[in-house]
Design a protein around this motif. Structure first.
Motif, short mmCIF file in Angstrom:
data_model
loop_
_atom_site.label_atom_id
_atom_site.label_comp_id
_atom_site.label_asym_id
_atom_site.label_seq_id
_atom_site.Cartn_x
_atom_site.Cartn_y
_atom_site.Cartn_z
N GLU A 193 0.83 -1.21 0.00
CA GLU A 193 0.00 0.00 0.00
C GLU A 193 0.87 1.26 0.00
OE1 GLU A 193 -3.62 2.21 2.47
OE2 GLU A 193 -2.66 0.44 3.33
N ALA A 194 1.92 1.27 0.83
CA ALA A 194 2.82 2.43 0.88
C ALA A 194 3.54 2.62 -0.46
CB ALA A 194 3.83 2.27 2.01
N ARG A 195 3.94 1.52 -1.08
CA ARG A 195 4.62 1.60 -2.40
C ARG A 195 3.68 2.19 -3.45
NH1 ARG A 195 9.82 1.58 -2.39
NH2 ARG A 195 10.76 -0.10 -1.21
N ILE A 196 2.44 1.71 -3.46
CA ILE A 196 1.45 2.23 -4.43
C ILE A 196 1.26 3.72 -4.22
CG2 ILE A 196 -1.04 2.29 -4.93
CD1 ILE A 196 0.12 0.08 -6.44
N LEU A 197 1.06 4.13 -2.97
CA LEU A 197 0.81 5.54 -2.67
C LEU A 197 2.03 6.39 -3.00
CD1 LEU A 197 -1.07 5.04 0.72
CD2 LEU A 197 -2.05 6.02 -1.37
N LEU A 198 3.22 5.88 -2.72
CA LEU A 198 4.43 6.62 -3.03
C LEU A 198 4.60 6.77 -4.54
CD1 LEU A 198 7.00 7.99 -2.05
CD2 LEU A 198 8.12 5.74 -1.97
N GLY A 199 4.37 5.67 -5.27
CA GLY A 199 4.46 5.73 -6.73
C GLY A 199 3.45 6.69 -7.33
N LYS A 200 2.22 6.63 -6.82
CA LYS A 200 1.16 7.52 -7.32
C LYS A 200 1.48 8.98 -7.04
CE LYS A 200 -2.96 8.25 -9.12
NZ LYS A 200 -2.94 9.71 -9.13
N THR A 201 2.05 9.26 -5.86
CA THR A 201 2.42 10.64 -5.53
C THR A 201 3.50 11.15 -6.46
OG1 THR A 201 1.86 10.19 -3.22
CG2 THR A 201 3.14 12.17 -3.65
N HIS A 202 4.50 10.32 -6.74
CA HIS A 202 5.53 10.71 -7.70
C HIS A 202 4.94 10.94 -9.10
CE1 HIS A 202 9.15 10.67 -5.32
NE2 HIS A 202 8.92 9.44 -4.86
N MET A 203 3.95 10.13 -9.45
CA MET A 203 3.25 10.36 -10.73
C MET A 203 2.59 11.73 -10.76
SD MET A 203 1.27 6.84 -11.80
CE MET A 203 0.46 7.54 -13.23
N ASP A 204 1.95 12.09 -9.64
CA ASP A 204 1.22 13.36 -9.58
C ASP A 204 2.14 14.57 -9.78
OD1 ASP A 204 -1.14 12.03 -9.16
OD2 ASP A 204 -1.09 12.24 -6.98
N ILE A 205 3.41 14.43 -9.39
CA ILE A 205 4.34 15.56 -9.55
C ILE A 205 5.34 15.31 -10.68
CG2 ILE A 205 4.07 16.39 -7.19
CD1 ILE A 205 6.62 14.95 -6.41
N ASN A 245 7.37 12.92 -11.34
CA ASN A 245 8.64 12.22 -11.10
C ASN A 245 8.52 10.81 -11.69
OD1 ASN A 245 9.72 14.37 -9.76
ND2 ASN A 245 9.33 13.59 -7.70
N THR A 246 8.58 10.75 -13.01
CA THR A 246 8.27 9.50 -13.71
C THR A 246 9.17 8.35 -13.30
OG1 THR A 246 7.50 10.81 -15.58
CG2 THR A 246 7.96 8.49 -16.01
N ASN A 247 10.48 8.61 -13.21
CA ASN A 247 11.42 7.53 -12.90
C ASN A 247 11.20 6.98 -11.50
OD1 ASN A 247 12.61 7.76 -15.42
ND2 ASN A 247 14.19 9.17 -14.71
N GLU A 248 10.96 7.89 -10.53
CA GLU A 248 10.70 7.45 -9.15
C GLU A 248 9.41 6.64 -9.09
OE1 GLU A 248 12.39 7.68 -6.37
OE2 GLU A 248 14.09 8.75 -7.23
#
Length: 600
Positions: free
Chosen positions: A273-285, A287-290
């Motif tokens: 869940e934390a990985r999904i949320l972290l990935g989605k947050t990077h998407m929102d800003i 940060n494609t690679n992150e």
């Protein structure tokens, strides 16, 4: 060993077990409001004694029950602490045969039944205990929890209030009272109850529930106060950090959100869940690679994780990596027993990247298995519309409307496609259906246009006037009104309407052409030409405007200029050959060599 000697040893072992349980507060005297705990070392000692007990029991003659009430209750409590609920229940029932009035046995049996999800049987145990002893806080507490589990929150509140009358500072009862009040929708009382707990106690569950409650109420700043306090007193609290991260995302504080998701992952690196949320947050800003790195880590842990694959597909498509995105789609398809949703995603991906033939194959495959999939039908319609196969597109939309007659998107498409295929009555019917649900300006404009095509000019004009009364800055309405006046030979009113439309859309070539036609109809040829000359060469209507100029030159007797203009038009666009050959205005030069050469 004699039977009597074995019996003495048997009693001694039971006594030892009882002593150990007494030391660890799990003895027959204990009444549990929640599951007791027992550590590994103690459990190991008791298991050895239980093995000895079974061996000794085998040496005792007869099938008599040599265990007294205390022994049964000790063993029942031990197995309850070990989470062996079926075994525990057997001993509670044996104990109650020997002492049916034991409120501790009844209450602990109720807890065991509660953990086995036998709520009604558990409730009966607590009710029986309370008929013997009227004021048992643990019984009221568990009755409240049972009612909570049954979603009877009003009754749960009564039970927790019963406890607080006996023990005003019982934190568990207060917490569940607040939780029940919130569940029943009494937010203010629930918050007050929970705040009374945290006023004097670092109570993590109350802080978390307050944070969750204010998050649901969209009061992010209040939620953050409680959640930050929880993270302060319990730095490794996973739920607190997850909710803090989500709340910071809601208020666009992405850096703090990322920090909290990373705190979870530092403690539990495989927390999906934390990985999904972290990935989605990077998407929102962006940060494609992150973002991609986090989704890939999830797929290392769980290769078929649907959400991670979907986000990865979205990122790959955004970065133009179509082949990799399709490969992920295929992975989704292969990992699912019923892959309809995944196939649709692949088809949409292909459609969005202009691979319409492949997309059509996918959508046809989906429809081969289920003929009423409206997503597949809408995309098929879009593909046919792109290919200008409007009748096929319309058939797809009509299939949607058979199963969803009120589907606004389908009605909108049906009205537009009916217009394109020339079925104006159907187009008008669909437009009227849309108007029964929404009187938007764009739908009214289409109705005015369709009525005009159908020759119902006065109705078309009335609708245009209705739109203008609502919004005097609508160029489309003035354009439709102008067309109506032009058809009805109200040329001055037509010109006035077109000029108002042009004041808002000065470069609209369709309006300019209609204005020139109004002047033409009044035989104001110079004014008509001035209009036509406003249409630039890069406009799609430029050559039609030039063709109109050649007609005006012909009417004015300027045959040479008319031929020069017409020649340029036909050389550029051959469709004007047939138009010119059937034009009445050019009949007088139809036998001229130059004209014949031009249109042959």
């Amino acid at each position: 060993m004699s039977a009597n000697s074995a019996l003495v040893k048997f009693k001694m072992v039971n006594g030892l077990i009882g002593s150990i349980l007494e030391e660890n507060r799990v003895s027959f005297r204990t009444l549990f409001p929640k599951l007791p705990q027992i550590d590994t070392e103690v459990r190991s000692k008791i298991e050895k004694l239980l093995d000895s007990r079974e061996r000794i029991k085998g040496e005792i003659d007869g099938d008599d029950d040599f265990e007294d009430f205390t022994d049964d209750l000790n063993l029942a409590n031990y197995f309850l602490a070990c989470r062996k609920f079926s075994e525990s229940l057997r001993y509670y029932e044996s104990a109650l045969v020997k002492n049916p009035q034991s409120y501790s046995a009844l209450c602990n049996k109720g807890l065991c039944l509660f953990k086995l999800s036998k709520l009604d049987e558990a409730l009966t145990c607590y009710d029986e205990a309370l008929t013997t002893y009227k004021n048992i806080p643990e019984a009221f507490f568990m009755k409240g929890k049972i009612m909570f589990a049954k979603q009877n929150f009003s009754e749960a509140i009564k039970q927790f209030q019963n406890i607080l009358e006996l023990e005003s500072e019982n934190l568990d009862a207060k917490f569940y009272l607040g939780k029940s009040q919130i569940k029943i929708g009494n937010i203010q009382d629930g918050v007050s109850t929970l705040e009374s707990i945290i006023a004097n106690n670092d109570h993590g569950d109350s802080l978390l529930l307050l944070g969750q409650t204010f998050t649901k109420q969209n009061e992010s700043q209040k939620a953050l106060i409680y959640l930050n306090k929880l993270a302060e007193i319990s730095p490794n609290h996973v739920e607190a950090h997850l909710l803090l991260g989500k709340t910071y995302v809601e208020i666009n504080n992405f850096n703090d959100a990322i920090a909290h998701f990373e705190k979870v992952l530092n403690k539990t690196p495989n927390n999906i869940e934390a990985r999904i949320l972290l990935g989605k947050t990077h998407m929102d800003i962006n940060n494609t690679n992150e973002a991609m790195s986090n989704f890939d880590k999830i797929l290392e842990i769980s290769p078929n994780h649907k959400e991670a694959l979907n986000y990865k597909i979205e990122l790959l498509e955004k970065n133009g990596k179509l082949d990799e995105a399709i490969e992920c789609c295929d992975h989704l398809v292969d990992s699912t027993s019923e892959p309809r949703e995944q196939l649709l995603k692949k088809g949409i991906l292909l459609f969005n990247n202009n691979k319409t033939a492949d997309a059509l194959t996918i959508f046809n495959g989906v429809l081969g298995k289920t003929k009423t999939n409206n997503i597949a039908l809408i995309y098929k319609a879009r593909i046919f519309a792109q290919k200008q196969e409007f009748q096929e597109a319309l058939l797809c939309i009509e299939n949607i409307l058979k199963s969803e007659p009120d589907n606004m998107e389908a009605l909108e498409n049906a009205a537009e496609l009916s217009l394109k295929v020339g079925n104006y009555e159907n187009g008008l019917s669909y437009t009227n259906q849309l108007l029964s649900k929404s009187s938007s300006t764009s739908i009214l404009e289409r109705k005015s246009h369709l009525l005009s095509i159908l020759g119902r000019h006065e109705e078309a004009g009335q609708i245009a006037m209705k739109i203008i009364q609502t919004n005097k800055n609508n160029p489309n309405a003035f354009y439709e009104l102008g067309k109506t006046h032009l058809i009805l030979n109200n040329f001055e009113k037509a010109i006035d309407s077109f000029e108002k439309a042009l004041s808002m859309n000065p470069l609209d070539s369709n309006i300019i052409l209609k204005k020139s036609m109004a002047f033409f109809s009044q035989q104001k040829y110079e004014d008509a030409i001035l209009c036509l000359e406003q249409i630039p060469e890069n406009d799609d209507r430029y050559y039609y405007a030039q063709y109109q100029k050649s007609k005006i030159q012909m009417i004015q007797g300027n045959t040479k200029q008319a031929m020069e203009i017409l020649s340029k038009v036909i050389k550029t666009n051959k469709t004007f050959k047939e138009i010119a050959s059937n034009e009445v205005i050019f009949e007088s030069i139809s036998n001229m060599f130059e004209f014949k050469e031009l249109i042959k």
